[in-house]
Design an enzyme around this catalytic site. Sequence first.
Site, PDB file in Angstrom:
ATOM      1  N   GLY A 238     -14.869 -94.203  -4.185  1.00 40.06           N
ATOM      2  CA  GLY A 238     -15.848 -93.057  -4.631  1.00 40.06           C
ATOM      3  C   GLY A 238     -15.524 -92.489  -5.929  1.00 40.06           C
TER       4      GLY A 238
ATOM      5  N   CYS B  45     -15.997 -93.025   9.996  1.00 37.61           N
ATOM      6  CA  CYS B  45     -15.831 -91.975   9.168  1.00 37.61           C
ATOM      7  C   CYS B  45     -15.982 -90.671   9.980  1.00 37.61           C
ATOM      8  CB  CYS B  45     -16.572 -92.164   7.930  1.00 37.61           C
ATOM      9  SG  CYS B  45     -18.278 -92.333   8.214  1.00 37.61           S
TER      10      CYS B  45
ATOM     11  N   GLU C 164     -20.908 -91.853   0.315  1.00 43.04           N
ATOM     12  CA  GLU C 164     -20.430 -91.347   1.762  1.00 43.04           C
ATOM     13  C   GLU C 164     -18.911 -91.987   1.817  1.00 43.04           C
ATOM     14  OE1 GLU C 164     -22.223 -89.960   3.865  1.00 43.04           O
ATOM     15  OE2 GLU C 164     -24.157 -90.399   3.472  1.00 43.04           O
TER      16      GLU C 164
ATOM     17  N   GLY D 121     -17.547 -95.739   1.921  1.00 42.39           N
ATOM     18  CA  GLY D 121     -16.062 -96.431   1.835  1.00 42.39           C
ATOM     19  C   GLY D 121     -15.028 -94.994   1.651  1.00 42.39           C
TER      20      GLY D 121
HETATM   21  C1  UN1 Z   1     -19.624 -94.385   9.537  1.00 45.14           C
HETATM   22  O1  UN1 Z   1     -18.452 -94.220   9.955  1.00 45.14           O
HETATM   23  O2  UN1 Z   1     -19.482 -94.750   8.302  1.00 45.14           O
HETATM   24  O3  UN1 Z   1     -22.275 -90.710  13.522  1.00 45.14           O
HETATM   25  C2  UN1 Z   1     -21.095 -93.919  10.170  1.00 45.14           C
HETATM   26  C3  UN1 Z   1     -21.777 -91.523  13.649  1.00 45.14           C
HETATM   27  C4  UN1 Z   1     -22.371 -92.903  13.451  1.00 45.14           C
HETATM   28  C5  UN1 Z   1     -22.414 -93.272  11.931  1.00 45.14           C
HETATM   29  C6  UN1 Z   1     -20.996 -93.466  11.301  1.00 45.14           C
HETATM   30  N1  UN1 Z   1     -23.826 -92.617  13.644  1.00 45.14           N
HETATM   31  O4  UN1 Z   1     -20.538 -91.807  14.157  1.00 45.14           O
END
Ligand code: UN1
Length: 510
Positions: A247, A298, A264, A242
């Site tokens: 975090g 992310c 993460e 998140g």
């Molecule tokens: C995320 O956005 O939390 O590498 C994970 C990527 C995907 C995973 C993203 N396999 O964009």
Amino acid sequence: MTSALPTTDRLRERALESLRRCGAALPGGADADAAARTPITGESLLPLARSAAGDVDAAVGAARRAFESWRTTPAPGRGALVRRLGDLLREHKADLADLVTIEAGKIRSEALGEVQEMIDVCEFAVGLSRQLYGRTMPSERPGHRLMETWHPLGVVGVVSAFNFPVAVWSWNTAIALVCGDTVVWKPSELTPLTALACDALLARAAADAGAPPDVHRLLLGARDVGERLVDDPRVALVSATGSVRMGREVGPRVAARFGRSLLELGGNNAAVVTPSADLDLATRGVVFSAAGTAGQRCTTLRRLIVHEDVADELLERVVDAYAKLPIGDPFDGTTLVGPLISARAHDAMRGALERAAADGGTVLAGGGRRLREAAPDAYYAEPAVVRMPAQTEVVREETFAPVLYAVTYRTYEEAIALNNGVPQGLSSSVFTRDQREAERFLAADGSDCGIANVNIGTSGAEIGGAFGGEKETGGGRESGSDAWRAYMRRATNTVNHSEELPLAQGVSFL
Ligand code: UN1
């Protein structure tokens, strides 16, 4: 280009069909105190009952009891459960993808891709169930053996985000289960239906494979539920995905009770485009990473660091591609950009664009809102490209929306400094045909991110590598490679098979 939207009634029907096929029951009725909703229309789909903070104790207790027997089930036997889960995911790939599209707004191809990511990690975990290797080291003492053994850790608390509502759960759960752990999952409040479907499929896999039913427990709760999970001393590992803000709260709380955490958090990912880059390839890589998933990964590309000699040409190509992006119904096979998750995400995007303009930025593409009349409560944003005079404060922040900032550089040192000059450290990439530049980007004094790519964008990692990042991204690694070690405890064993008792370091005593 925009396409018409399906009605909320149709989406509700489709969600209910998928849930039924997955065998999921809805916790609703008189207790309903929350609702599942869809960003496609911005409307409510179904009433749901949330778990209460008190339910956390029962879920963790049950998972802890299941752990007692699960940890002594031979690892390849644990792999059999994950193999069955993988089979069920294959069978229900379309159902889960439907739910991901309905709740997270992902386009069809990306929703199917997300479920494929689950299938892939199950396959990886099954292989891993026969490869949880420990090392044997030469002992300095005669007649002794020195080795390490990896044992199951305990209950893993998984806290996941809306944007990968099922894949991130599966990275954690498939690996944790083969490692002999049990799992308590608190998904995002925005994606309860996908969570119910996954929980039902795993329950079916457990029944088929003869595993204890409480190897997995689901909690559909709000913040108080997450807090109770994070603070429970029986939860050995908290794996949380998140925002950096989340975090910052979770990390110290878990550390205060000497638990383990795997974080993460945010990314603010950059791509460097050098003068030797293949600009066709760079354009495609940039557009997928920046505008794909409506900028809500992310790993989304948020900063384009382009050499001044190729900046105009590259930006022209990117802007051209942006102008043609079909925005709208994510179920329509031609759509490439679906809705933002919420009004809040749209506000954040608007706010970032205003700040960027105040910093001297020029919007080259996008920034507008589509389909407002058709769906006043849904937020379809045109992905934006903003040329910035420098990497100002707003560029250094992560805005979870499709805003791509472009800055130019002159020397390669400057480009690397810009890449690293943000608080986050998840993903990065360089587009170049110059081997020195490519290698330098990957070297110790190159990109400081957990993911560093050459000639592909920042998003869309495969499951086989360890996924995660440095600095404010939190340092955790999930999914492939040896990320499994975070889900186990290491015991170092010294065995004496001689009749003497030599002490290490030559110490004499007794
Ligand atoms: C995320 O956005 O939390 O590498 C994970 C990527 C995907 C995973 C993203 N396999 O964009």
